[in-house]
Design an enzyme around this catalytic site. Structure first.
Site, short mmCIF file in Angstrom:
data_model
loop_
_atom_site.label_atom_id
_atom_site.label_comp_id
_atom_site.label_asym_id
_atom_site.label_seq_id
_atom_site.Cartn_x
_atom_site.Cartn_y
_atom_site.Cartn_z
N ASP A 1 -3.46 4.36 -1.55
CA ASP A 1 -4.23 4.84 -0.40
C ASP A 1 -4.05 6.36 -0.31
O ASP A 1 -3.37 6.85 0.58
CB ASP A 1 -3.73 4.13 0.86
CG ASP A 1 -4.44 4.59 2.13
OD1 ASP A 1 -5.52 5.20 2.03
OD2 ASP A 1 -3.90 4.34 3.22
N LEU A 2 -4.64 7.07 -1.25
CA LEU A 2 -4.54 8.53 -1.21
C LEU A 2 -5.85 9.14 -0.71
O LEU A 2 -6.00 10.35 -0.67
CB LEU A 2 -4.13 9.09 -2.58
CG LEU A 2 -2.70 8.72 -3.00
CD1 LEU A 2 -2.35 9.31 -4.37
CD2 LEU A 2 -1.66 9.15 -1.98
N LYS A 3 -6.79 8.29 -0.36
CA LYS A 3 -8.06 8.72 0.25
C LYS A 3 -8.60 9.98 -0.40
O LYS A 3 -8.75 11.03 0.24
CB LYS A 3 -7.89 8.95 1.75
CG LYS A 3 -7.49 7.72 2.53
CD LYS A 3 -7.49 7.99 4.03
CE LYS A 3 -6.95 6.83 4.83
NZ LYS A 3 -5.51 6.57 4.62
N HIS B 1 -10.76 12.90 -1.72
CA HIS B 1 -11.92 13.57 -1.14
C HIS B 1 -11.97 14.97 -1.74
O HIS B 1 -11.25 15.87 -1.31
CB HIS B 1 -11.76 13.66 0.38
CG HIS B 1 -13.00 14.12 1.09
ND1 HIS B 1 -13.17 14.00 2.44
CD2 HIS B 1 -14.13 14.70 0.64
CE1 HIS B 1 -14.35 14.48 2.79
NE2 HIS B 1 -14.95 14.92 1.70
N ASP B 2 -12.77 15.13 -2.79
CA ASP B 2 -12.79 16.41 -3.49
C ASP B 2 -14.08 16.47 -4.31
O ASP B 2 -14.92 15.56 -4.19
CB ASP B 2 -11.54 16.50 -4.40
CG ASP B 2 -11.06 17.93 -4.58
OD1 ASP B 2 -11.91 18.82 -4.80
OD2 ASP B 2 -9.84 18.16 -4.50
N ILE B 3 -14.24 17.48 -5.14
CA ILE B 3 -15.45 17.53 -5.97
C ILE B 3 -15.41 16.36 -6.97
O ILE B 3 -14.33 15.85 -7.30
CB ILE B 3 -15.56 18.89 -6.70
CG1 ILE B 3 -14.33 19.16 -7.56
CG2 ILE B 3 -15.79 20.02 -5.70
CD1 ILE B 3 -14.47 20.38 -8.46
N PRO B 4 -16.59 15.91 -7.42
CA PRO B 4 -16.64 14.71 -8.26
C PRO B 4 -15.70 14.75 -9.47
O PRO B 4 -15.00 13.77 -9.76
CB PRO B 4 -18.11 14.66 -8.70
CG PRO B 4 -18.85 15.30 -7.57
CD PRO B 4 -17.94 16.39 -7.07
N ASN B 5 -15.64 15.89 -10.15
CA ASN B 5 -14.82 15.97 -11.36
C ASN B 5 -13.34 15.71 -11.04
O ASN B 5 -12.65 14.98 -11.76
CB ASN B 5 -14.99 17.35 -11.99
CG ASN B 5 -14.18 17.51 -13.25
OD1 ASN B 5 -14.38 16.77 -14.21
ND2 ASN B 5 -13.24 18.44 -13.23
N THR B 6 -12.88 16.28 -9.94
CA THR B 6 -11.46 16.13 -9.58
C THR B 6 -11.16 14.69 -9.18
O THR B 6 -10.17 14.10 -9.62
CB THR B 6 -11.12 17.10 -8.42
OG1 THR B 6 -11.43 18.41 -8.85
CG2 THR B 6 -9.65 17.02 -8.04
N THR C 1 -9.85 4.61 11.49
CA THR C 1 -9.77 3.73 12.66
C THR C 1 -9.09 4.40 13.86
O THR C 1 -9.04 3.84 14.94
CB THR C 1 -9.02 2.42 12.30
OG1 THR C 1 -7.94 2.75 11.44
CG2 THR C 1 -9.94 1.46 11.60
N LYS D 1 0.84 -1.20 0.00
CA LYS D 1 0.00 0.00 0.00
C LYS D 1 0.88 1.24 0.00
O LYS D 1 1.79 1.37 0.81
CB LYS D 1 -0.89 -0.01 1.25
CG LYS D 1 -1.81 1.19 1.34
CD LYS D 1 -2.78 1.05 2.50
CE LYS D 1 -2.26 1.56 3.81
NZ LYS D 1 -2.02 2.99 3.88
N ARG E 1 2.89 -0.28 10.82
CA ARG E 1 3.98 -0.24 11.81
C ARG E 1 4.36 -1.58 12.43
O ARG E 1 5.56 -1.83 12.63
CB ARG E 1 3.65 0.80 12.90
CG ARG E 1 3.83 2.21 12.37
CD ARG E 1 3.13 3.23 13.21
NE ARG E 1 1.67 3.15 13.05
CZ ARG E 1 0.81 3.97 13.64
NH1 ARG E 1 1.25 4.91 14.44
NH2 ARG E 1 -0.49 3.84 13.42
O1 C5P Z 1 0.82 1.42 11.07
P1 C5P Z 1 -0.60 0.99 10.97
O2 C5P Z 1 -0.78 -0.52 10.93
O3 C5P Z 1 -1.50 1.66 11.98
O4 C5P Z 1 -1.05 1.51 9.53
C1 C5P Z 1 -2.37 1.47 9.06
C2 C5P Z 1 -2.42 2.03 7.68
O5 C5P Z 1 -3.76 2.04 7.23
C3 C5P Z 1 -1.91 3.47 7.58
O6 C5P Z 1 -1.24 3.58 6.34
C4 C5P Z 1 -3.16 4.31 7.58
O7 C5P Z 1 -3.01 5.48 6.83
C5 C5P Z 1 -4.17 3.36 6.89
N1 C5P Z 1 -5.57 3.58 7.21
C6 C5P Z 1 -6.07 3.53 8.50
N2 C5P Z 1 -7.40 3.75 8.75
C7 C5P Z 1 -8.23 3.98 7.74
C8 C5P Z 1 -7.76 4.01 6.43
C9 C5P Z 1 -6.41 3.79 6.21
O8 C5P Z 1 -5.31 3.27 9.44
N3 C5P Z 1 -9.53 4.11 7.97
#
Ligand code: C5P
Length: 237
Positions: free
Chosen positions: A59-61, A63-68, A123, A32, A215
């Protein structure tokens, strides 16, 4: 289980990433890239991971306007991302437009469409944090389930959520809806900033399709050994 473990490369040090990927090459299928890894590797990461037999979760999450977001998702699809996420709270139209854009880009490039996921609630946020940060009196799980249903209706393949919410999401969205769970902590690892967590075994038992671990693997003294222990735990579950 190799296909269900996603290792989060949360570092912007290209040499560390090279080392980590080489060390885990035989053991891990999914890597990821968050913003840090993406800034270090850029678009060249896609062919590089592919050549090495790996799959990439962007995993760039978004979150912007639909077009972008549609353009972002289309671009990542064209370059070969295998999994892409966006915040479900970005809205129904944003998710639907992103799905259409991924369909188009994959069709034009003649490649499979990546898995598209909605991020429900991070989370690292617990019940009190949710109510304070969002000014809401709603129960956290209800909000997560609502966002998951919206993501499904908009055409996404699944969600990123805490393992603690799997059961409620399954009930509302069915068995074919993917649930990807970060917030994973083996007994031997430190919790850090994560709040809604379980062990790898518990996440698998609860029915996670994929688990994301950062981690506990990348900061371990021996990442390969840590990965092996997590995979063993997943298999036993
Ligand atoms: O180090 P750790 O196991 O906590 O990493 C979790 C990864 O999952 C991180 O890259 C974090 O950005 C991502 N993440 C998250 N919770 C979310 C979405 C993504 O922890 N809801």
């Amino acid at each position: 289980m190799r296909d269900r473990l996603i290792v989060a490369l949360d570092t912007d040090d290209g040499e560390d990433i090279d080392w980590m990927c080489a060390t885990l090459a035989e053991t891990v299928r999914w890597f990821k890239m968050g913003f840090q890894a993406f800034s270090a590797l850029g678009m060249e990461a896609f062919p590089w991971f592919k050549q090495n037999g790996h799959k990439t979760f962007v995993d760039l999450k978004f979150h912007d306007i639909p077009n972008t977001v549609a353009r972002d998702v289309g671009m990542m699809t064209k370059h070969g991302a295998n999994m892409i996420n966006m915040h479900a709270s970005g809205g129904f139209e944003m998710m639907q437009t992103a799905r259409n854009s991924a369909d188009d880009a994959a069709y034009k490039a003649n490649i499979p469409r990546p898995i598209l996921l909605g991020v429900t609630l991070l989370t690292s946020i617990d019940e009190t944090g949710f109510q304070q940060n969002f000014g809401s009196e709603r129960q956290l799980t209800k909000q997560v389930v609502y966002l998951a249903q919206q993501a499904k209706k908009a055409g996404l393949d699944g969600v990123v959520a805490s393992p603690l919410e799997i059961e409620s999401i399954r009930k509302a969205c069915g068995d074919n809806f993917l649930i990807v769970t970060p917030g994973i902590r083996p007994e031997w690892a430190e919790t850090g900033d994560q709040r809604r967590i379980t062990t790898p075994a518990e996440a698998i038992r609860r029915g996670a399709d994929y688990i994301v671990v950062g981690r506990p693997i990348i900061e371990a003294d021996d990442p390969l050994e840590a990965t092996g222990m997590i995979l063993d735990e997943m298999r036993e579950a």
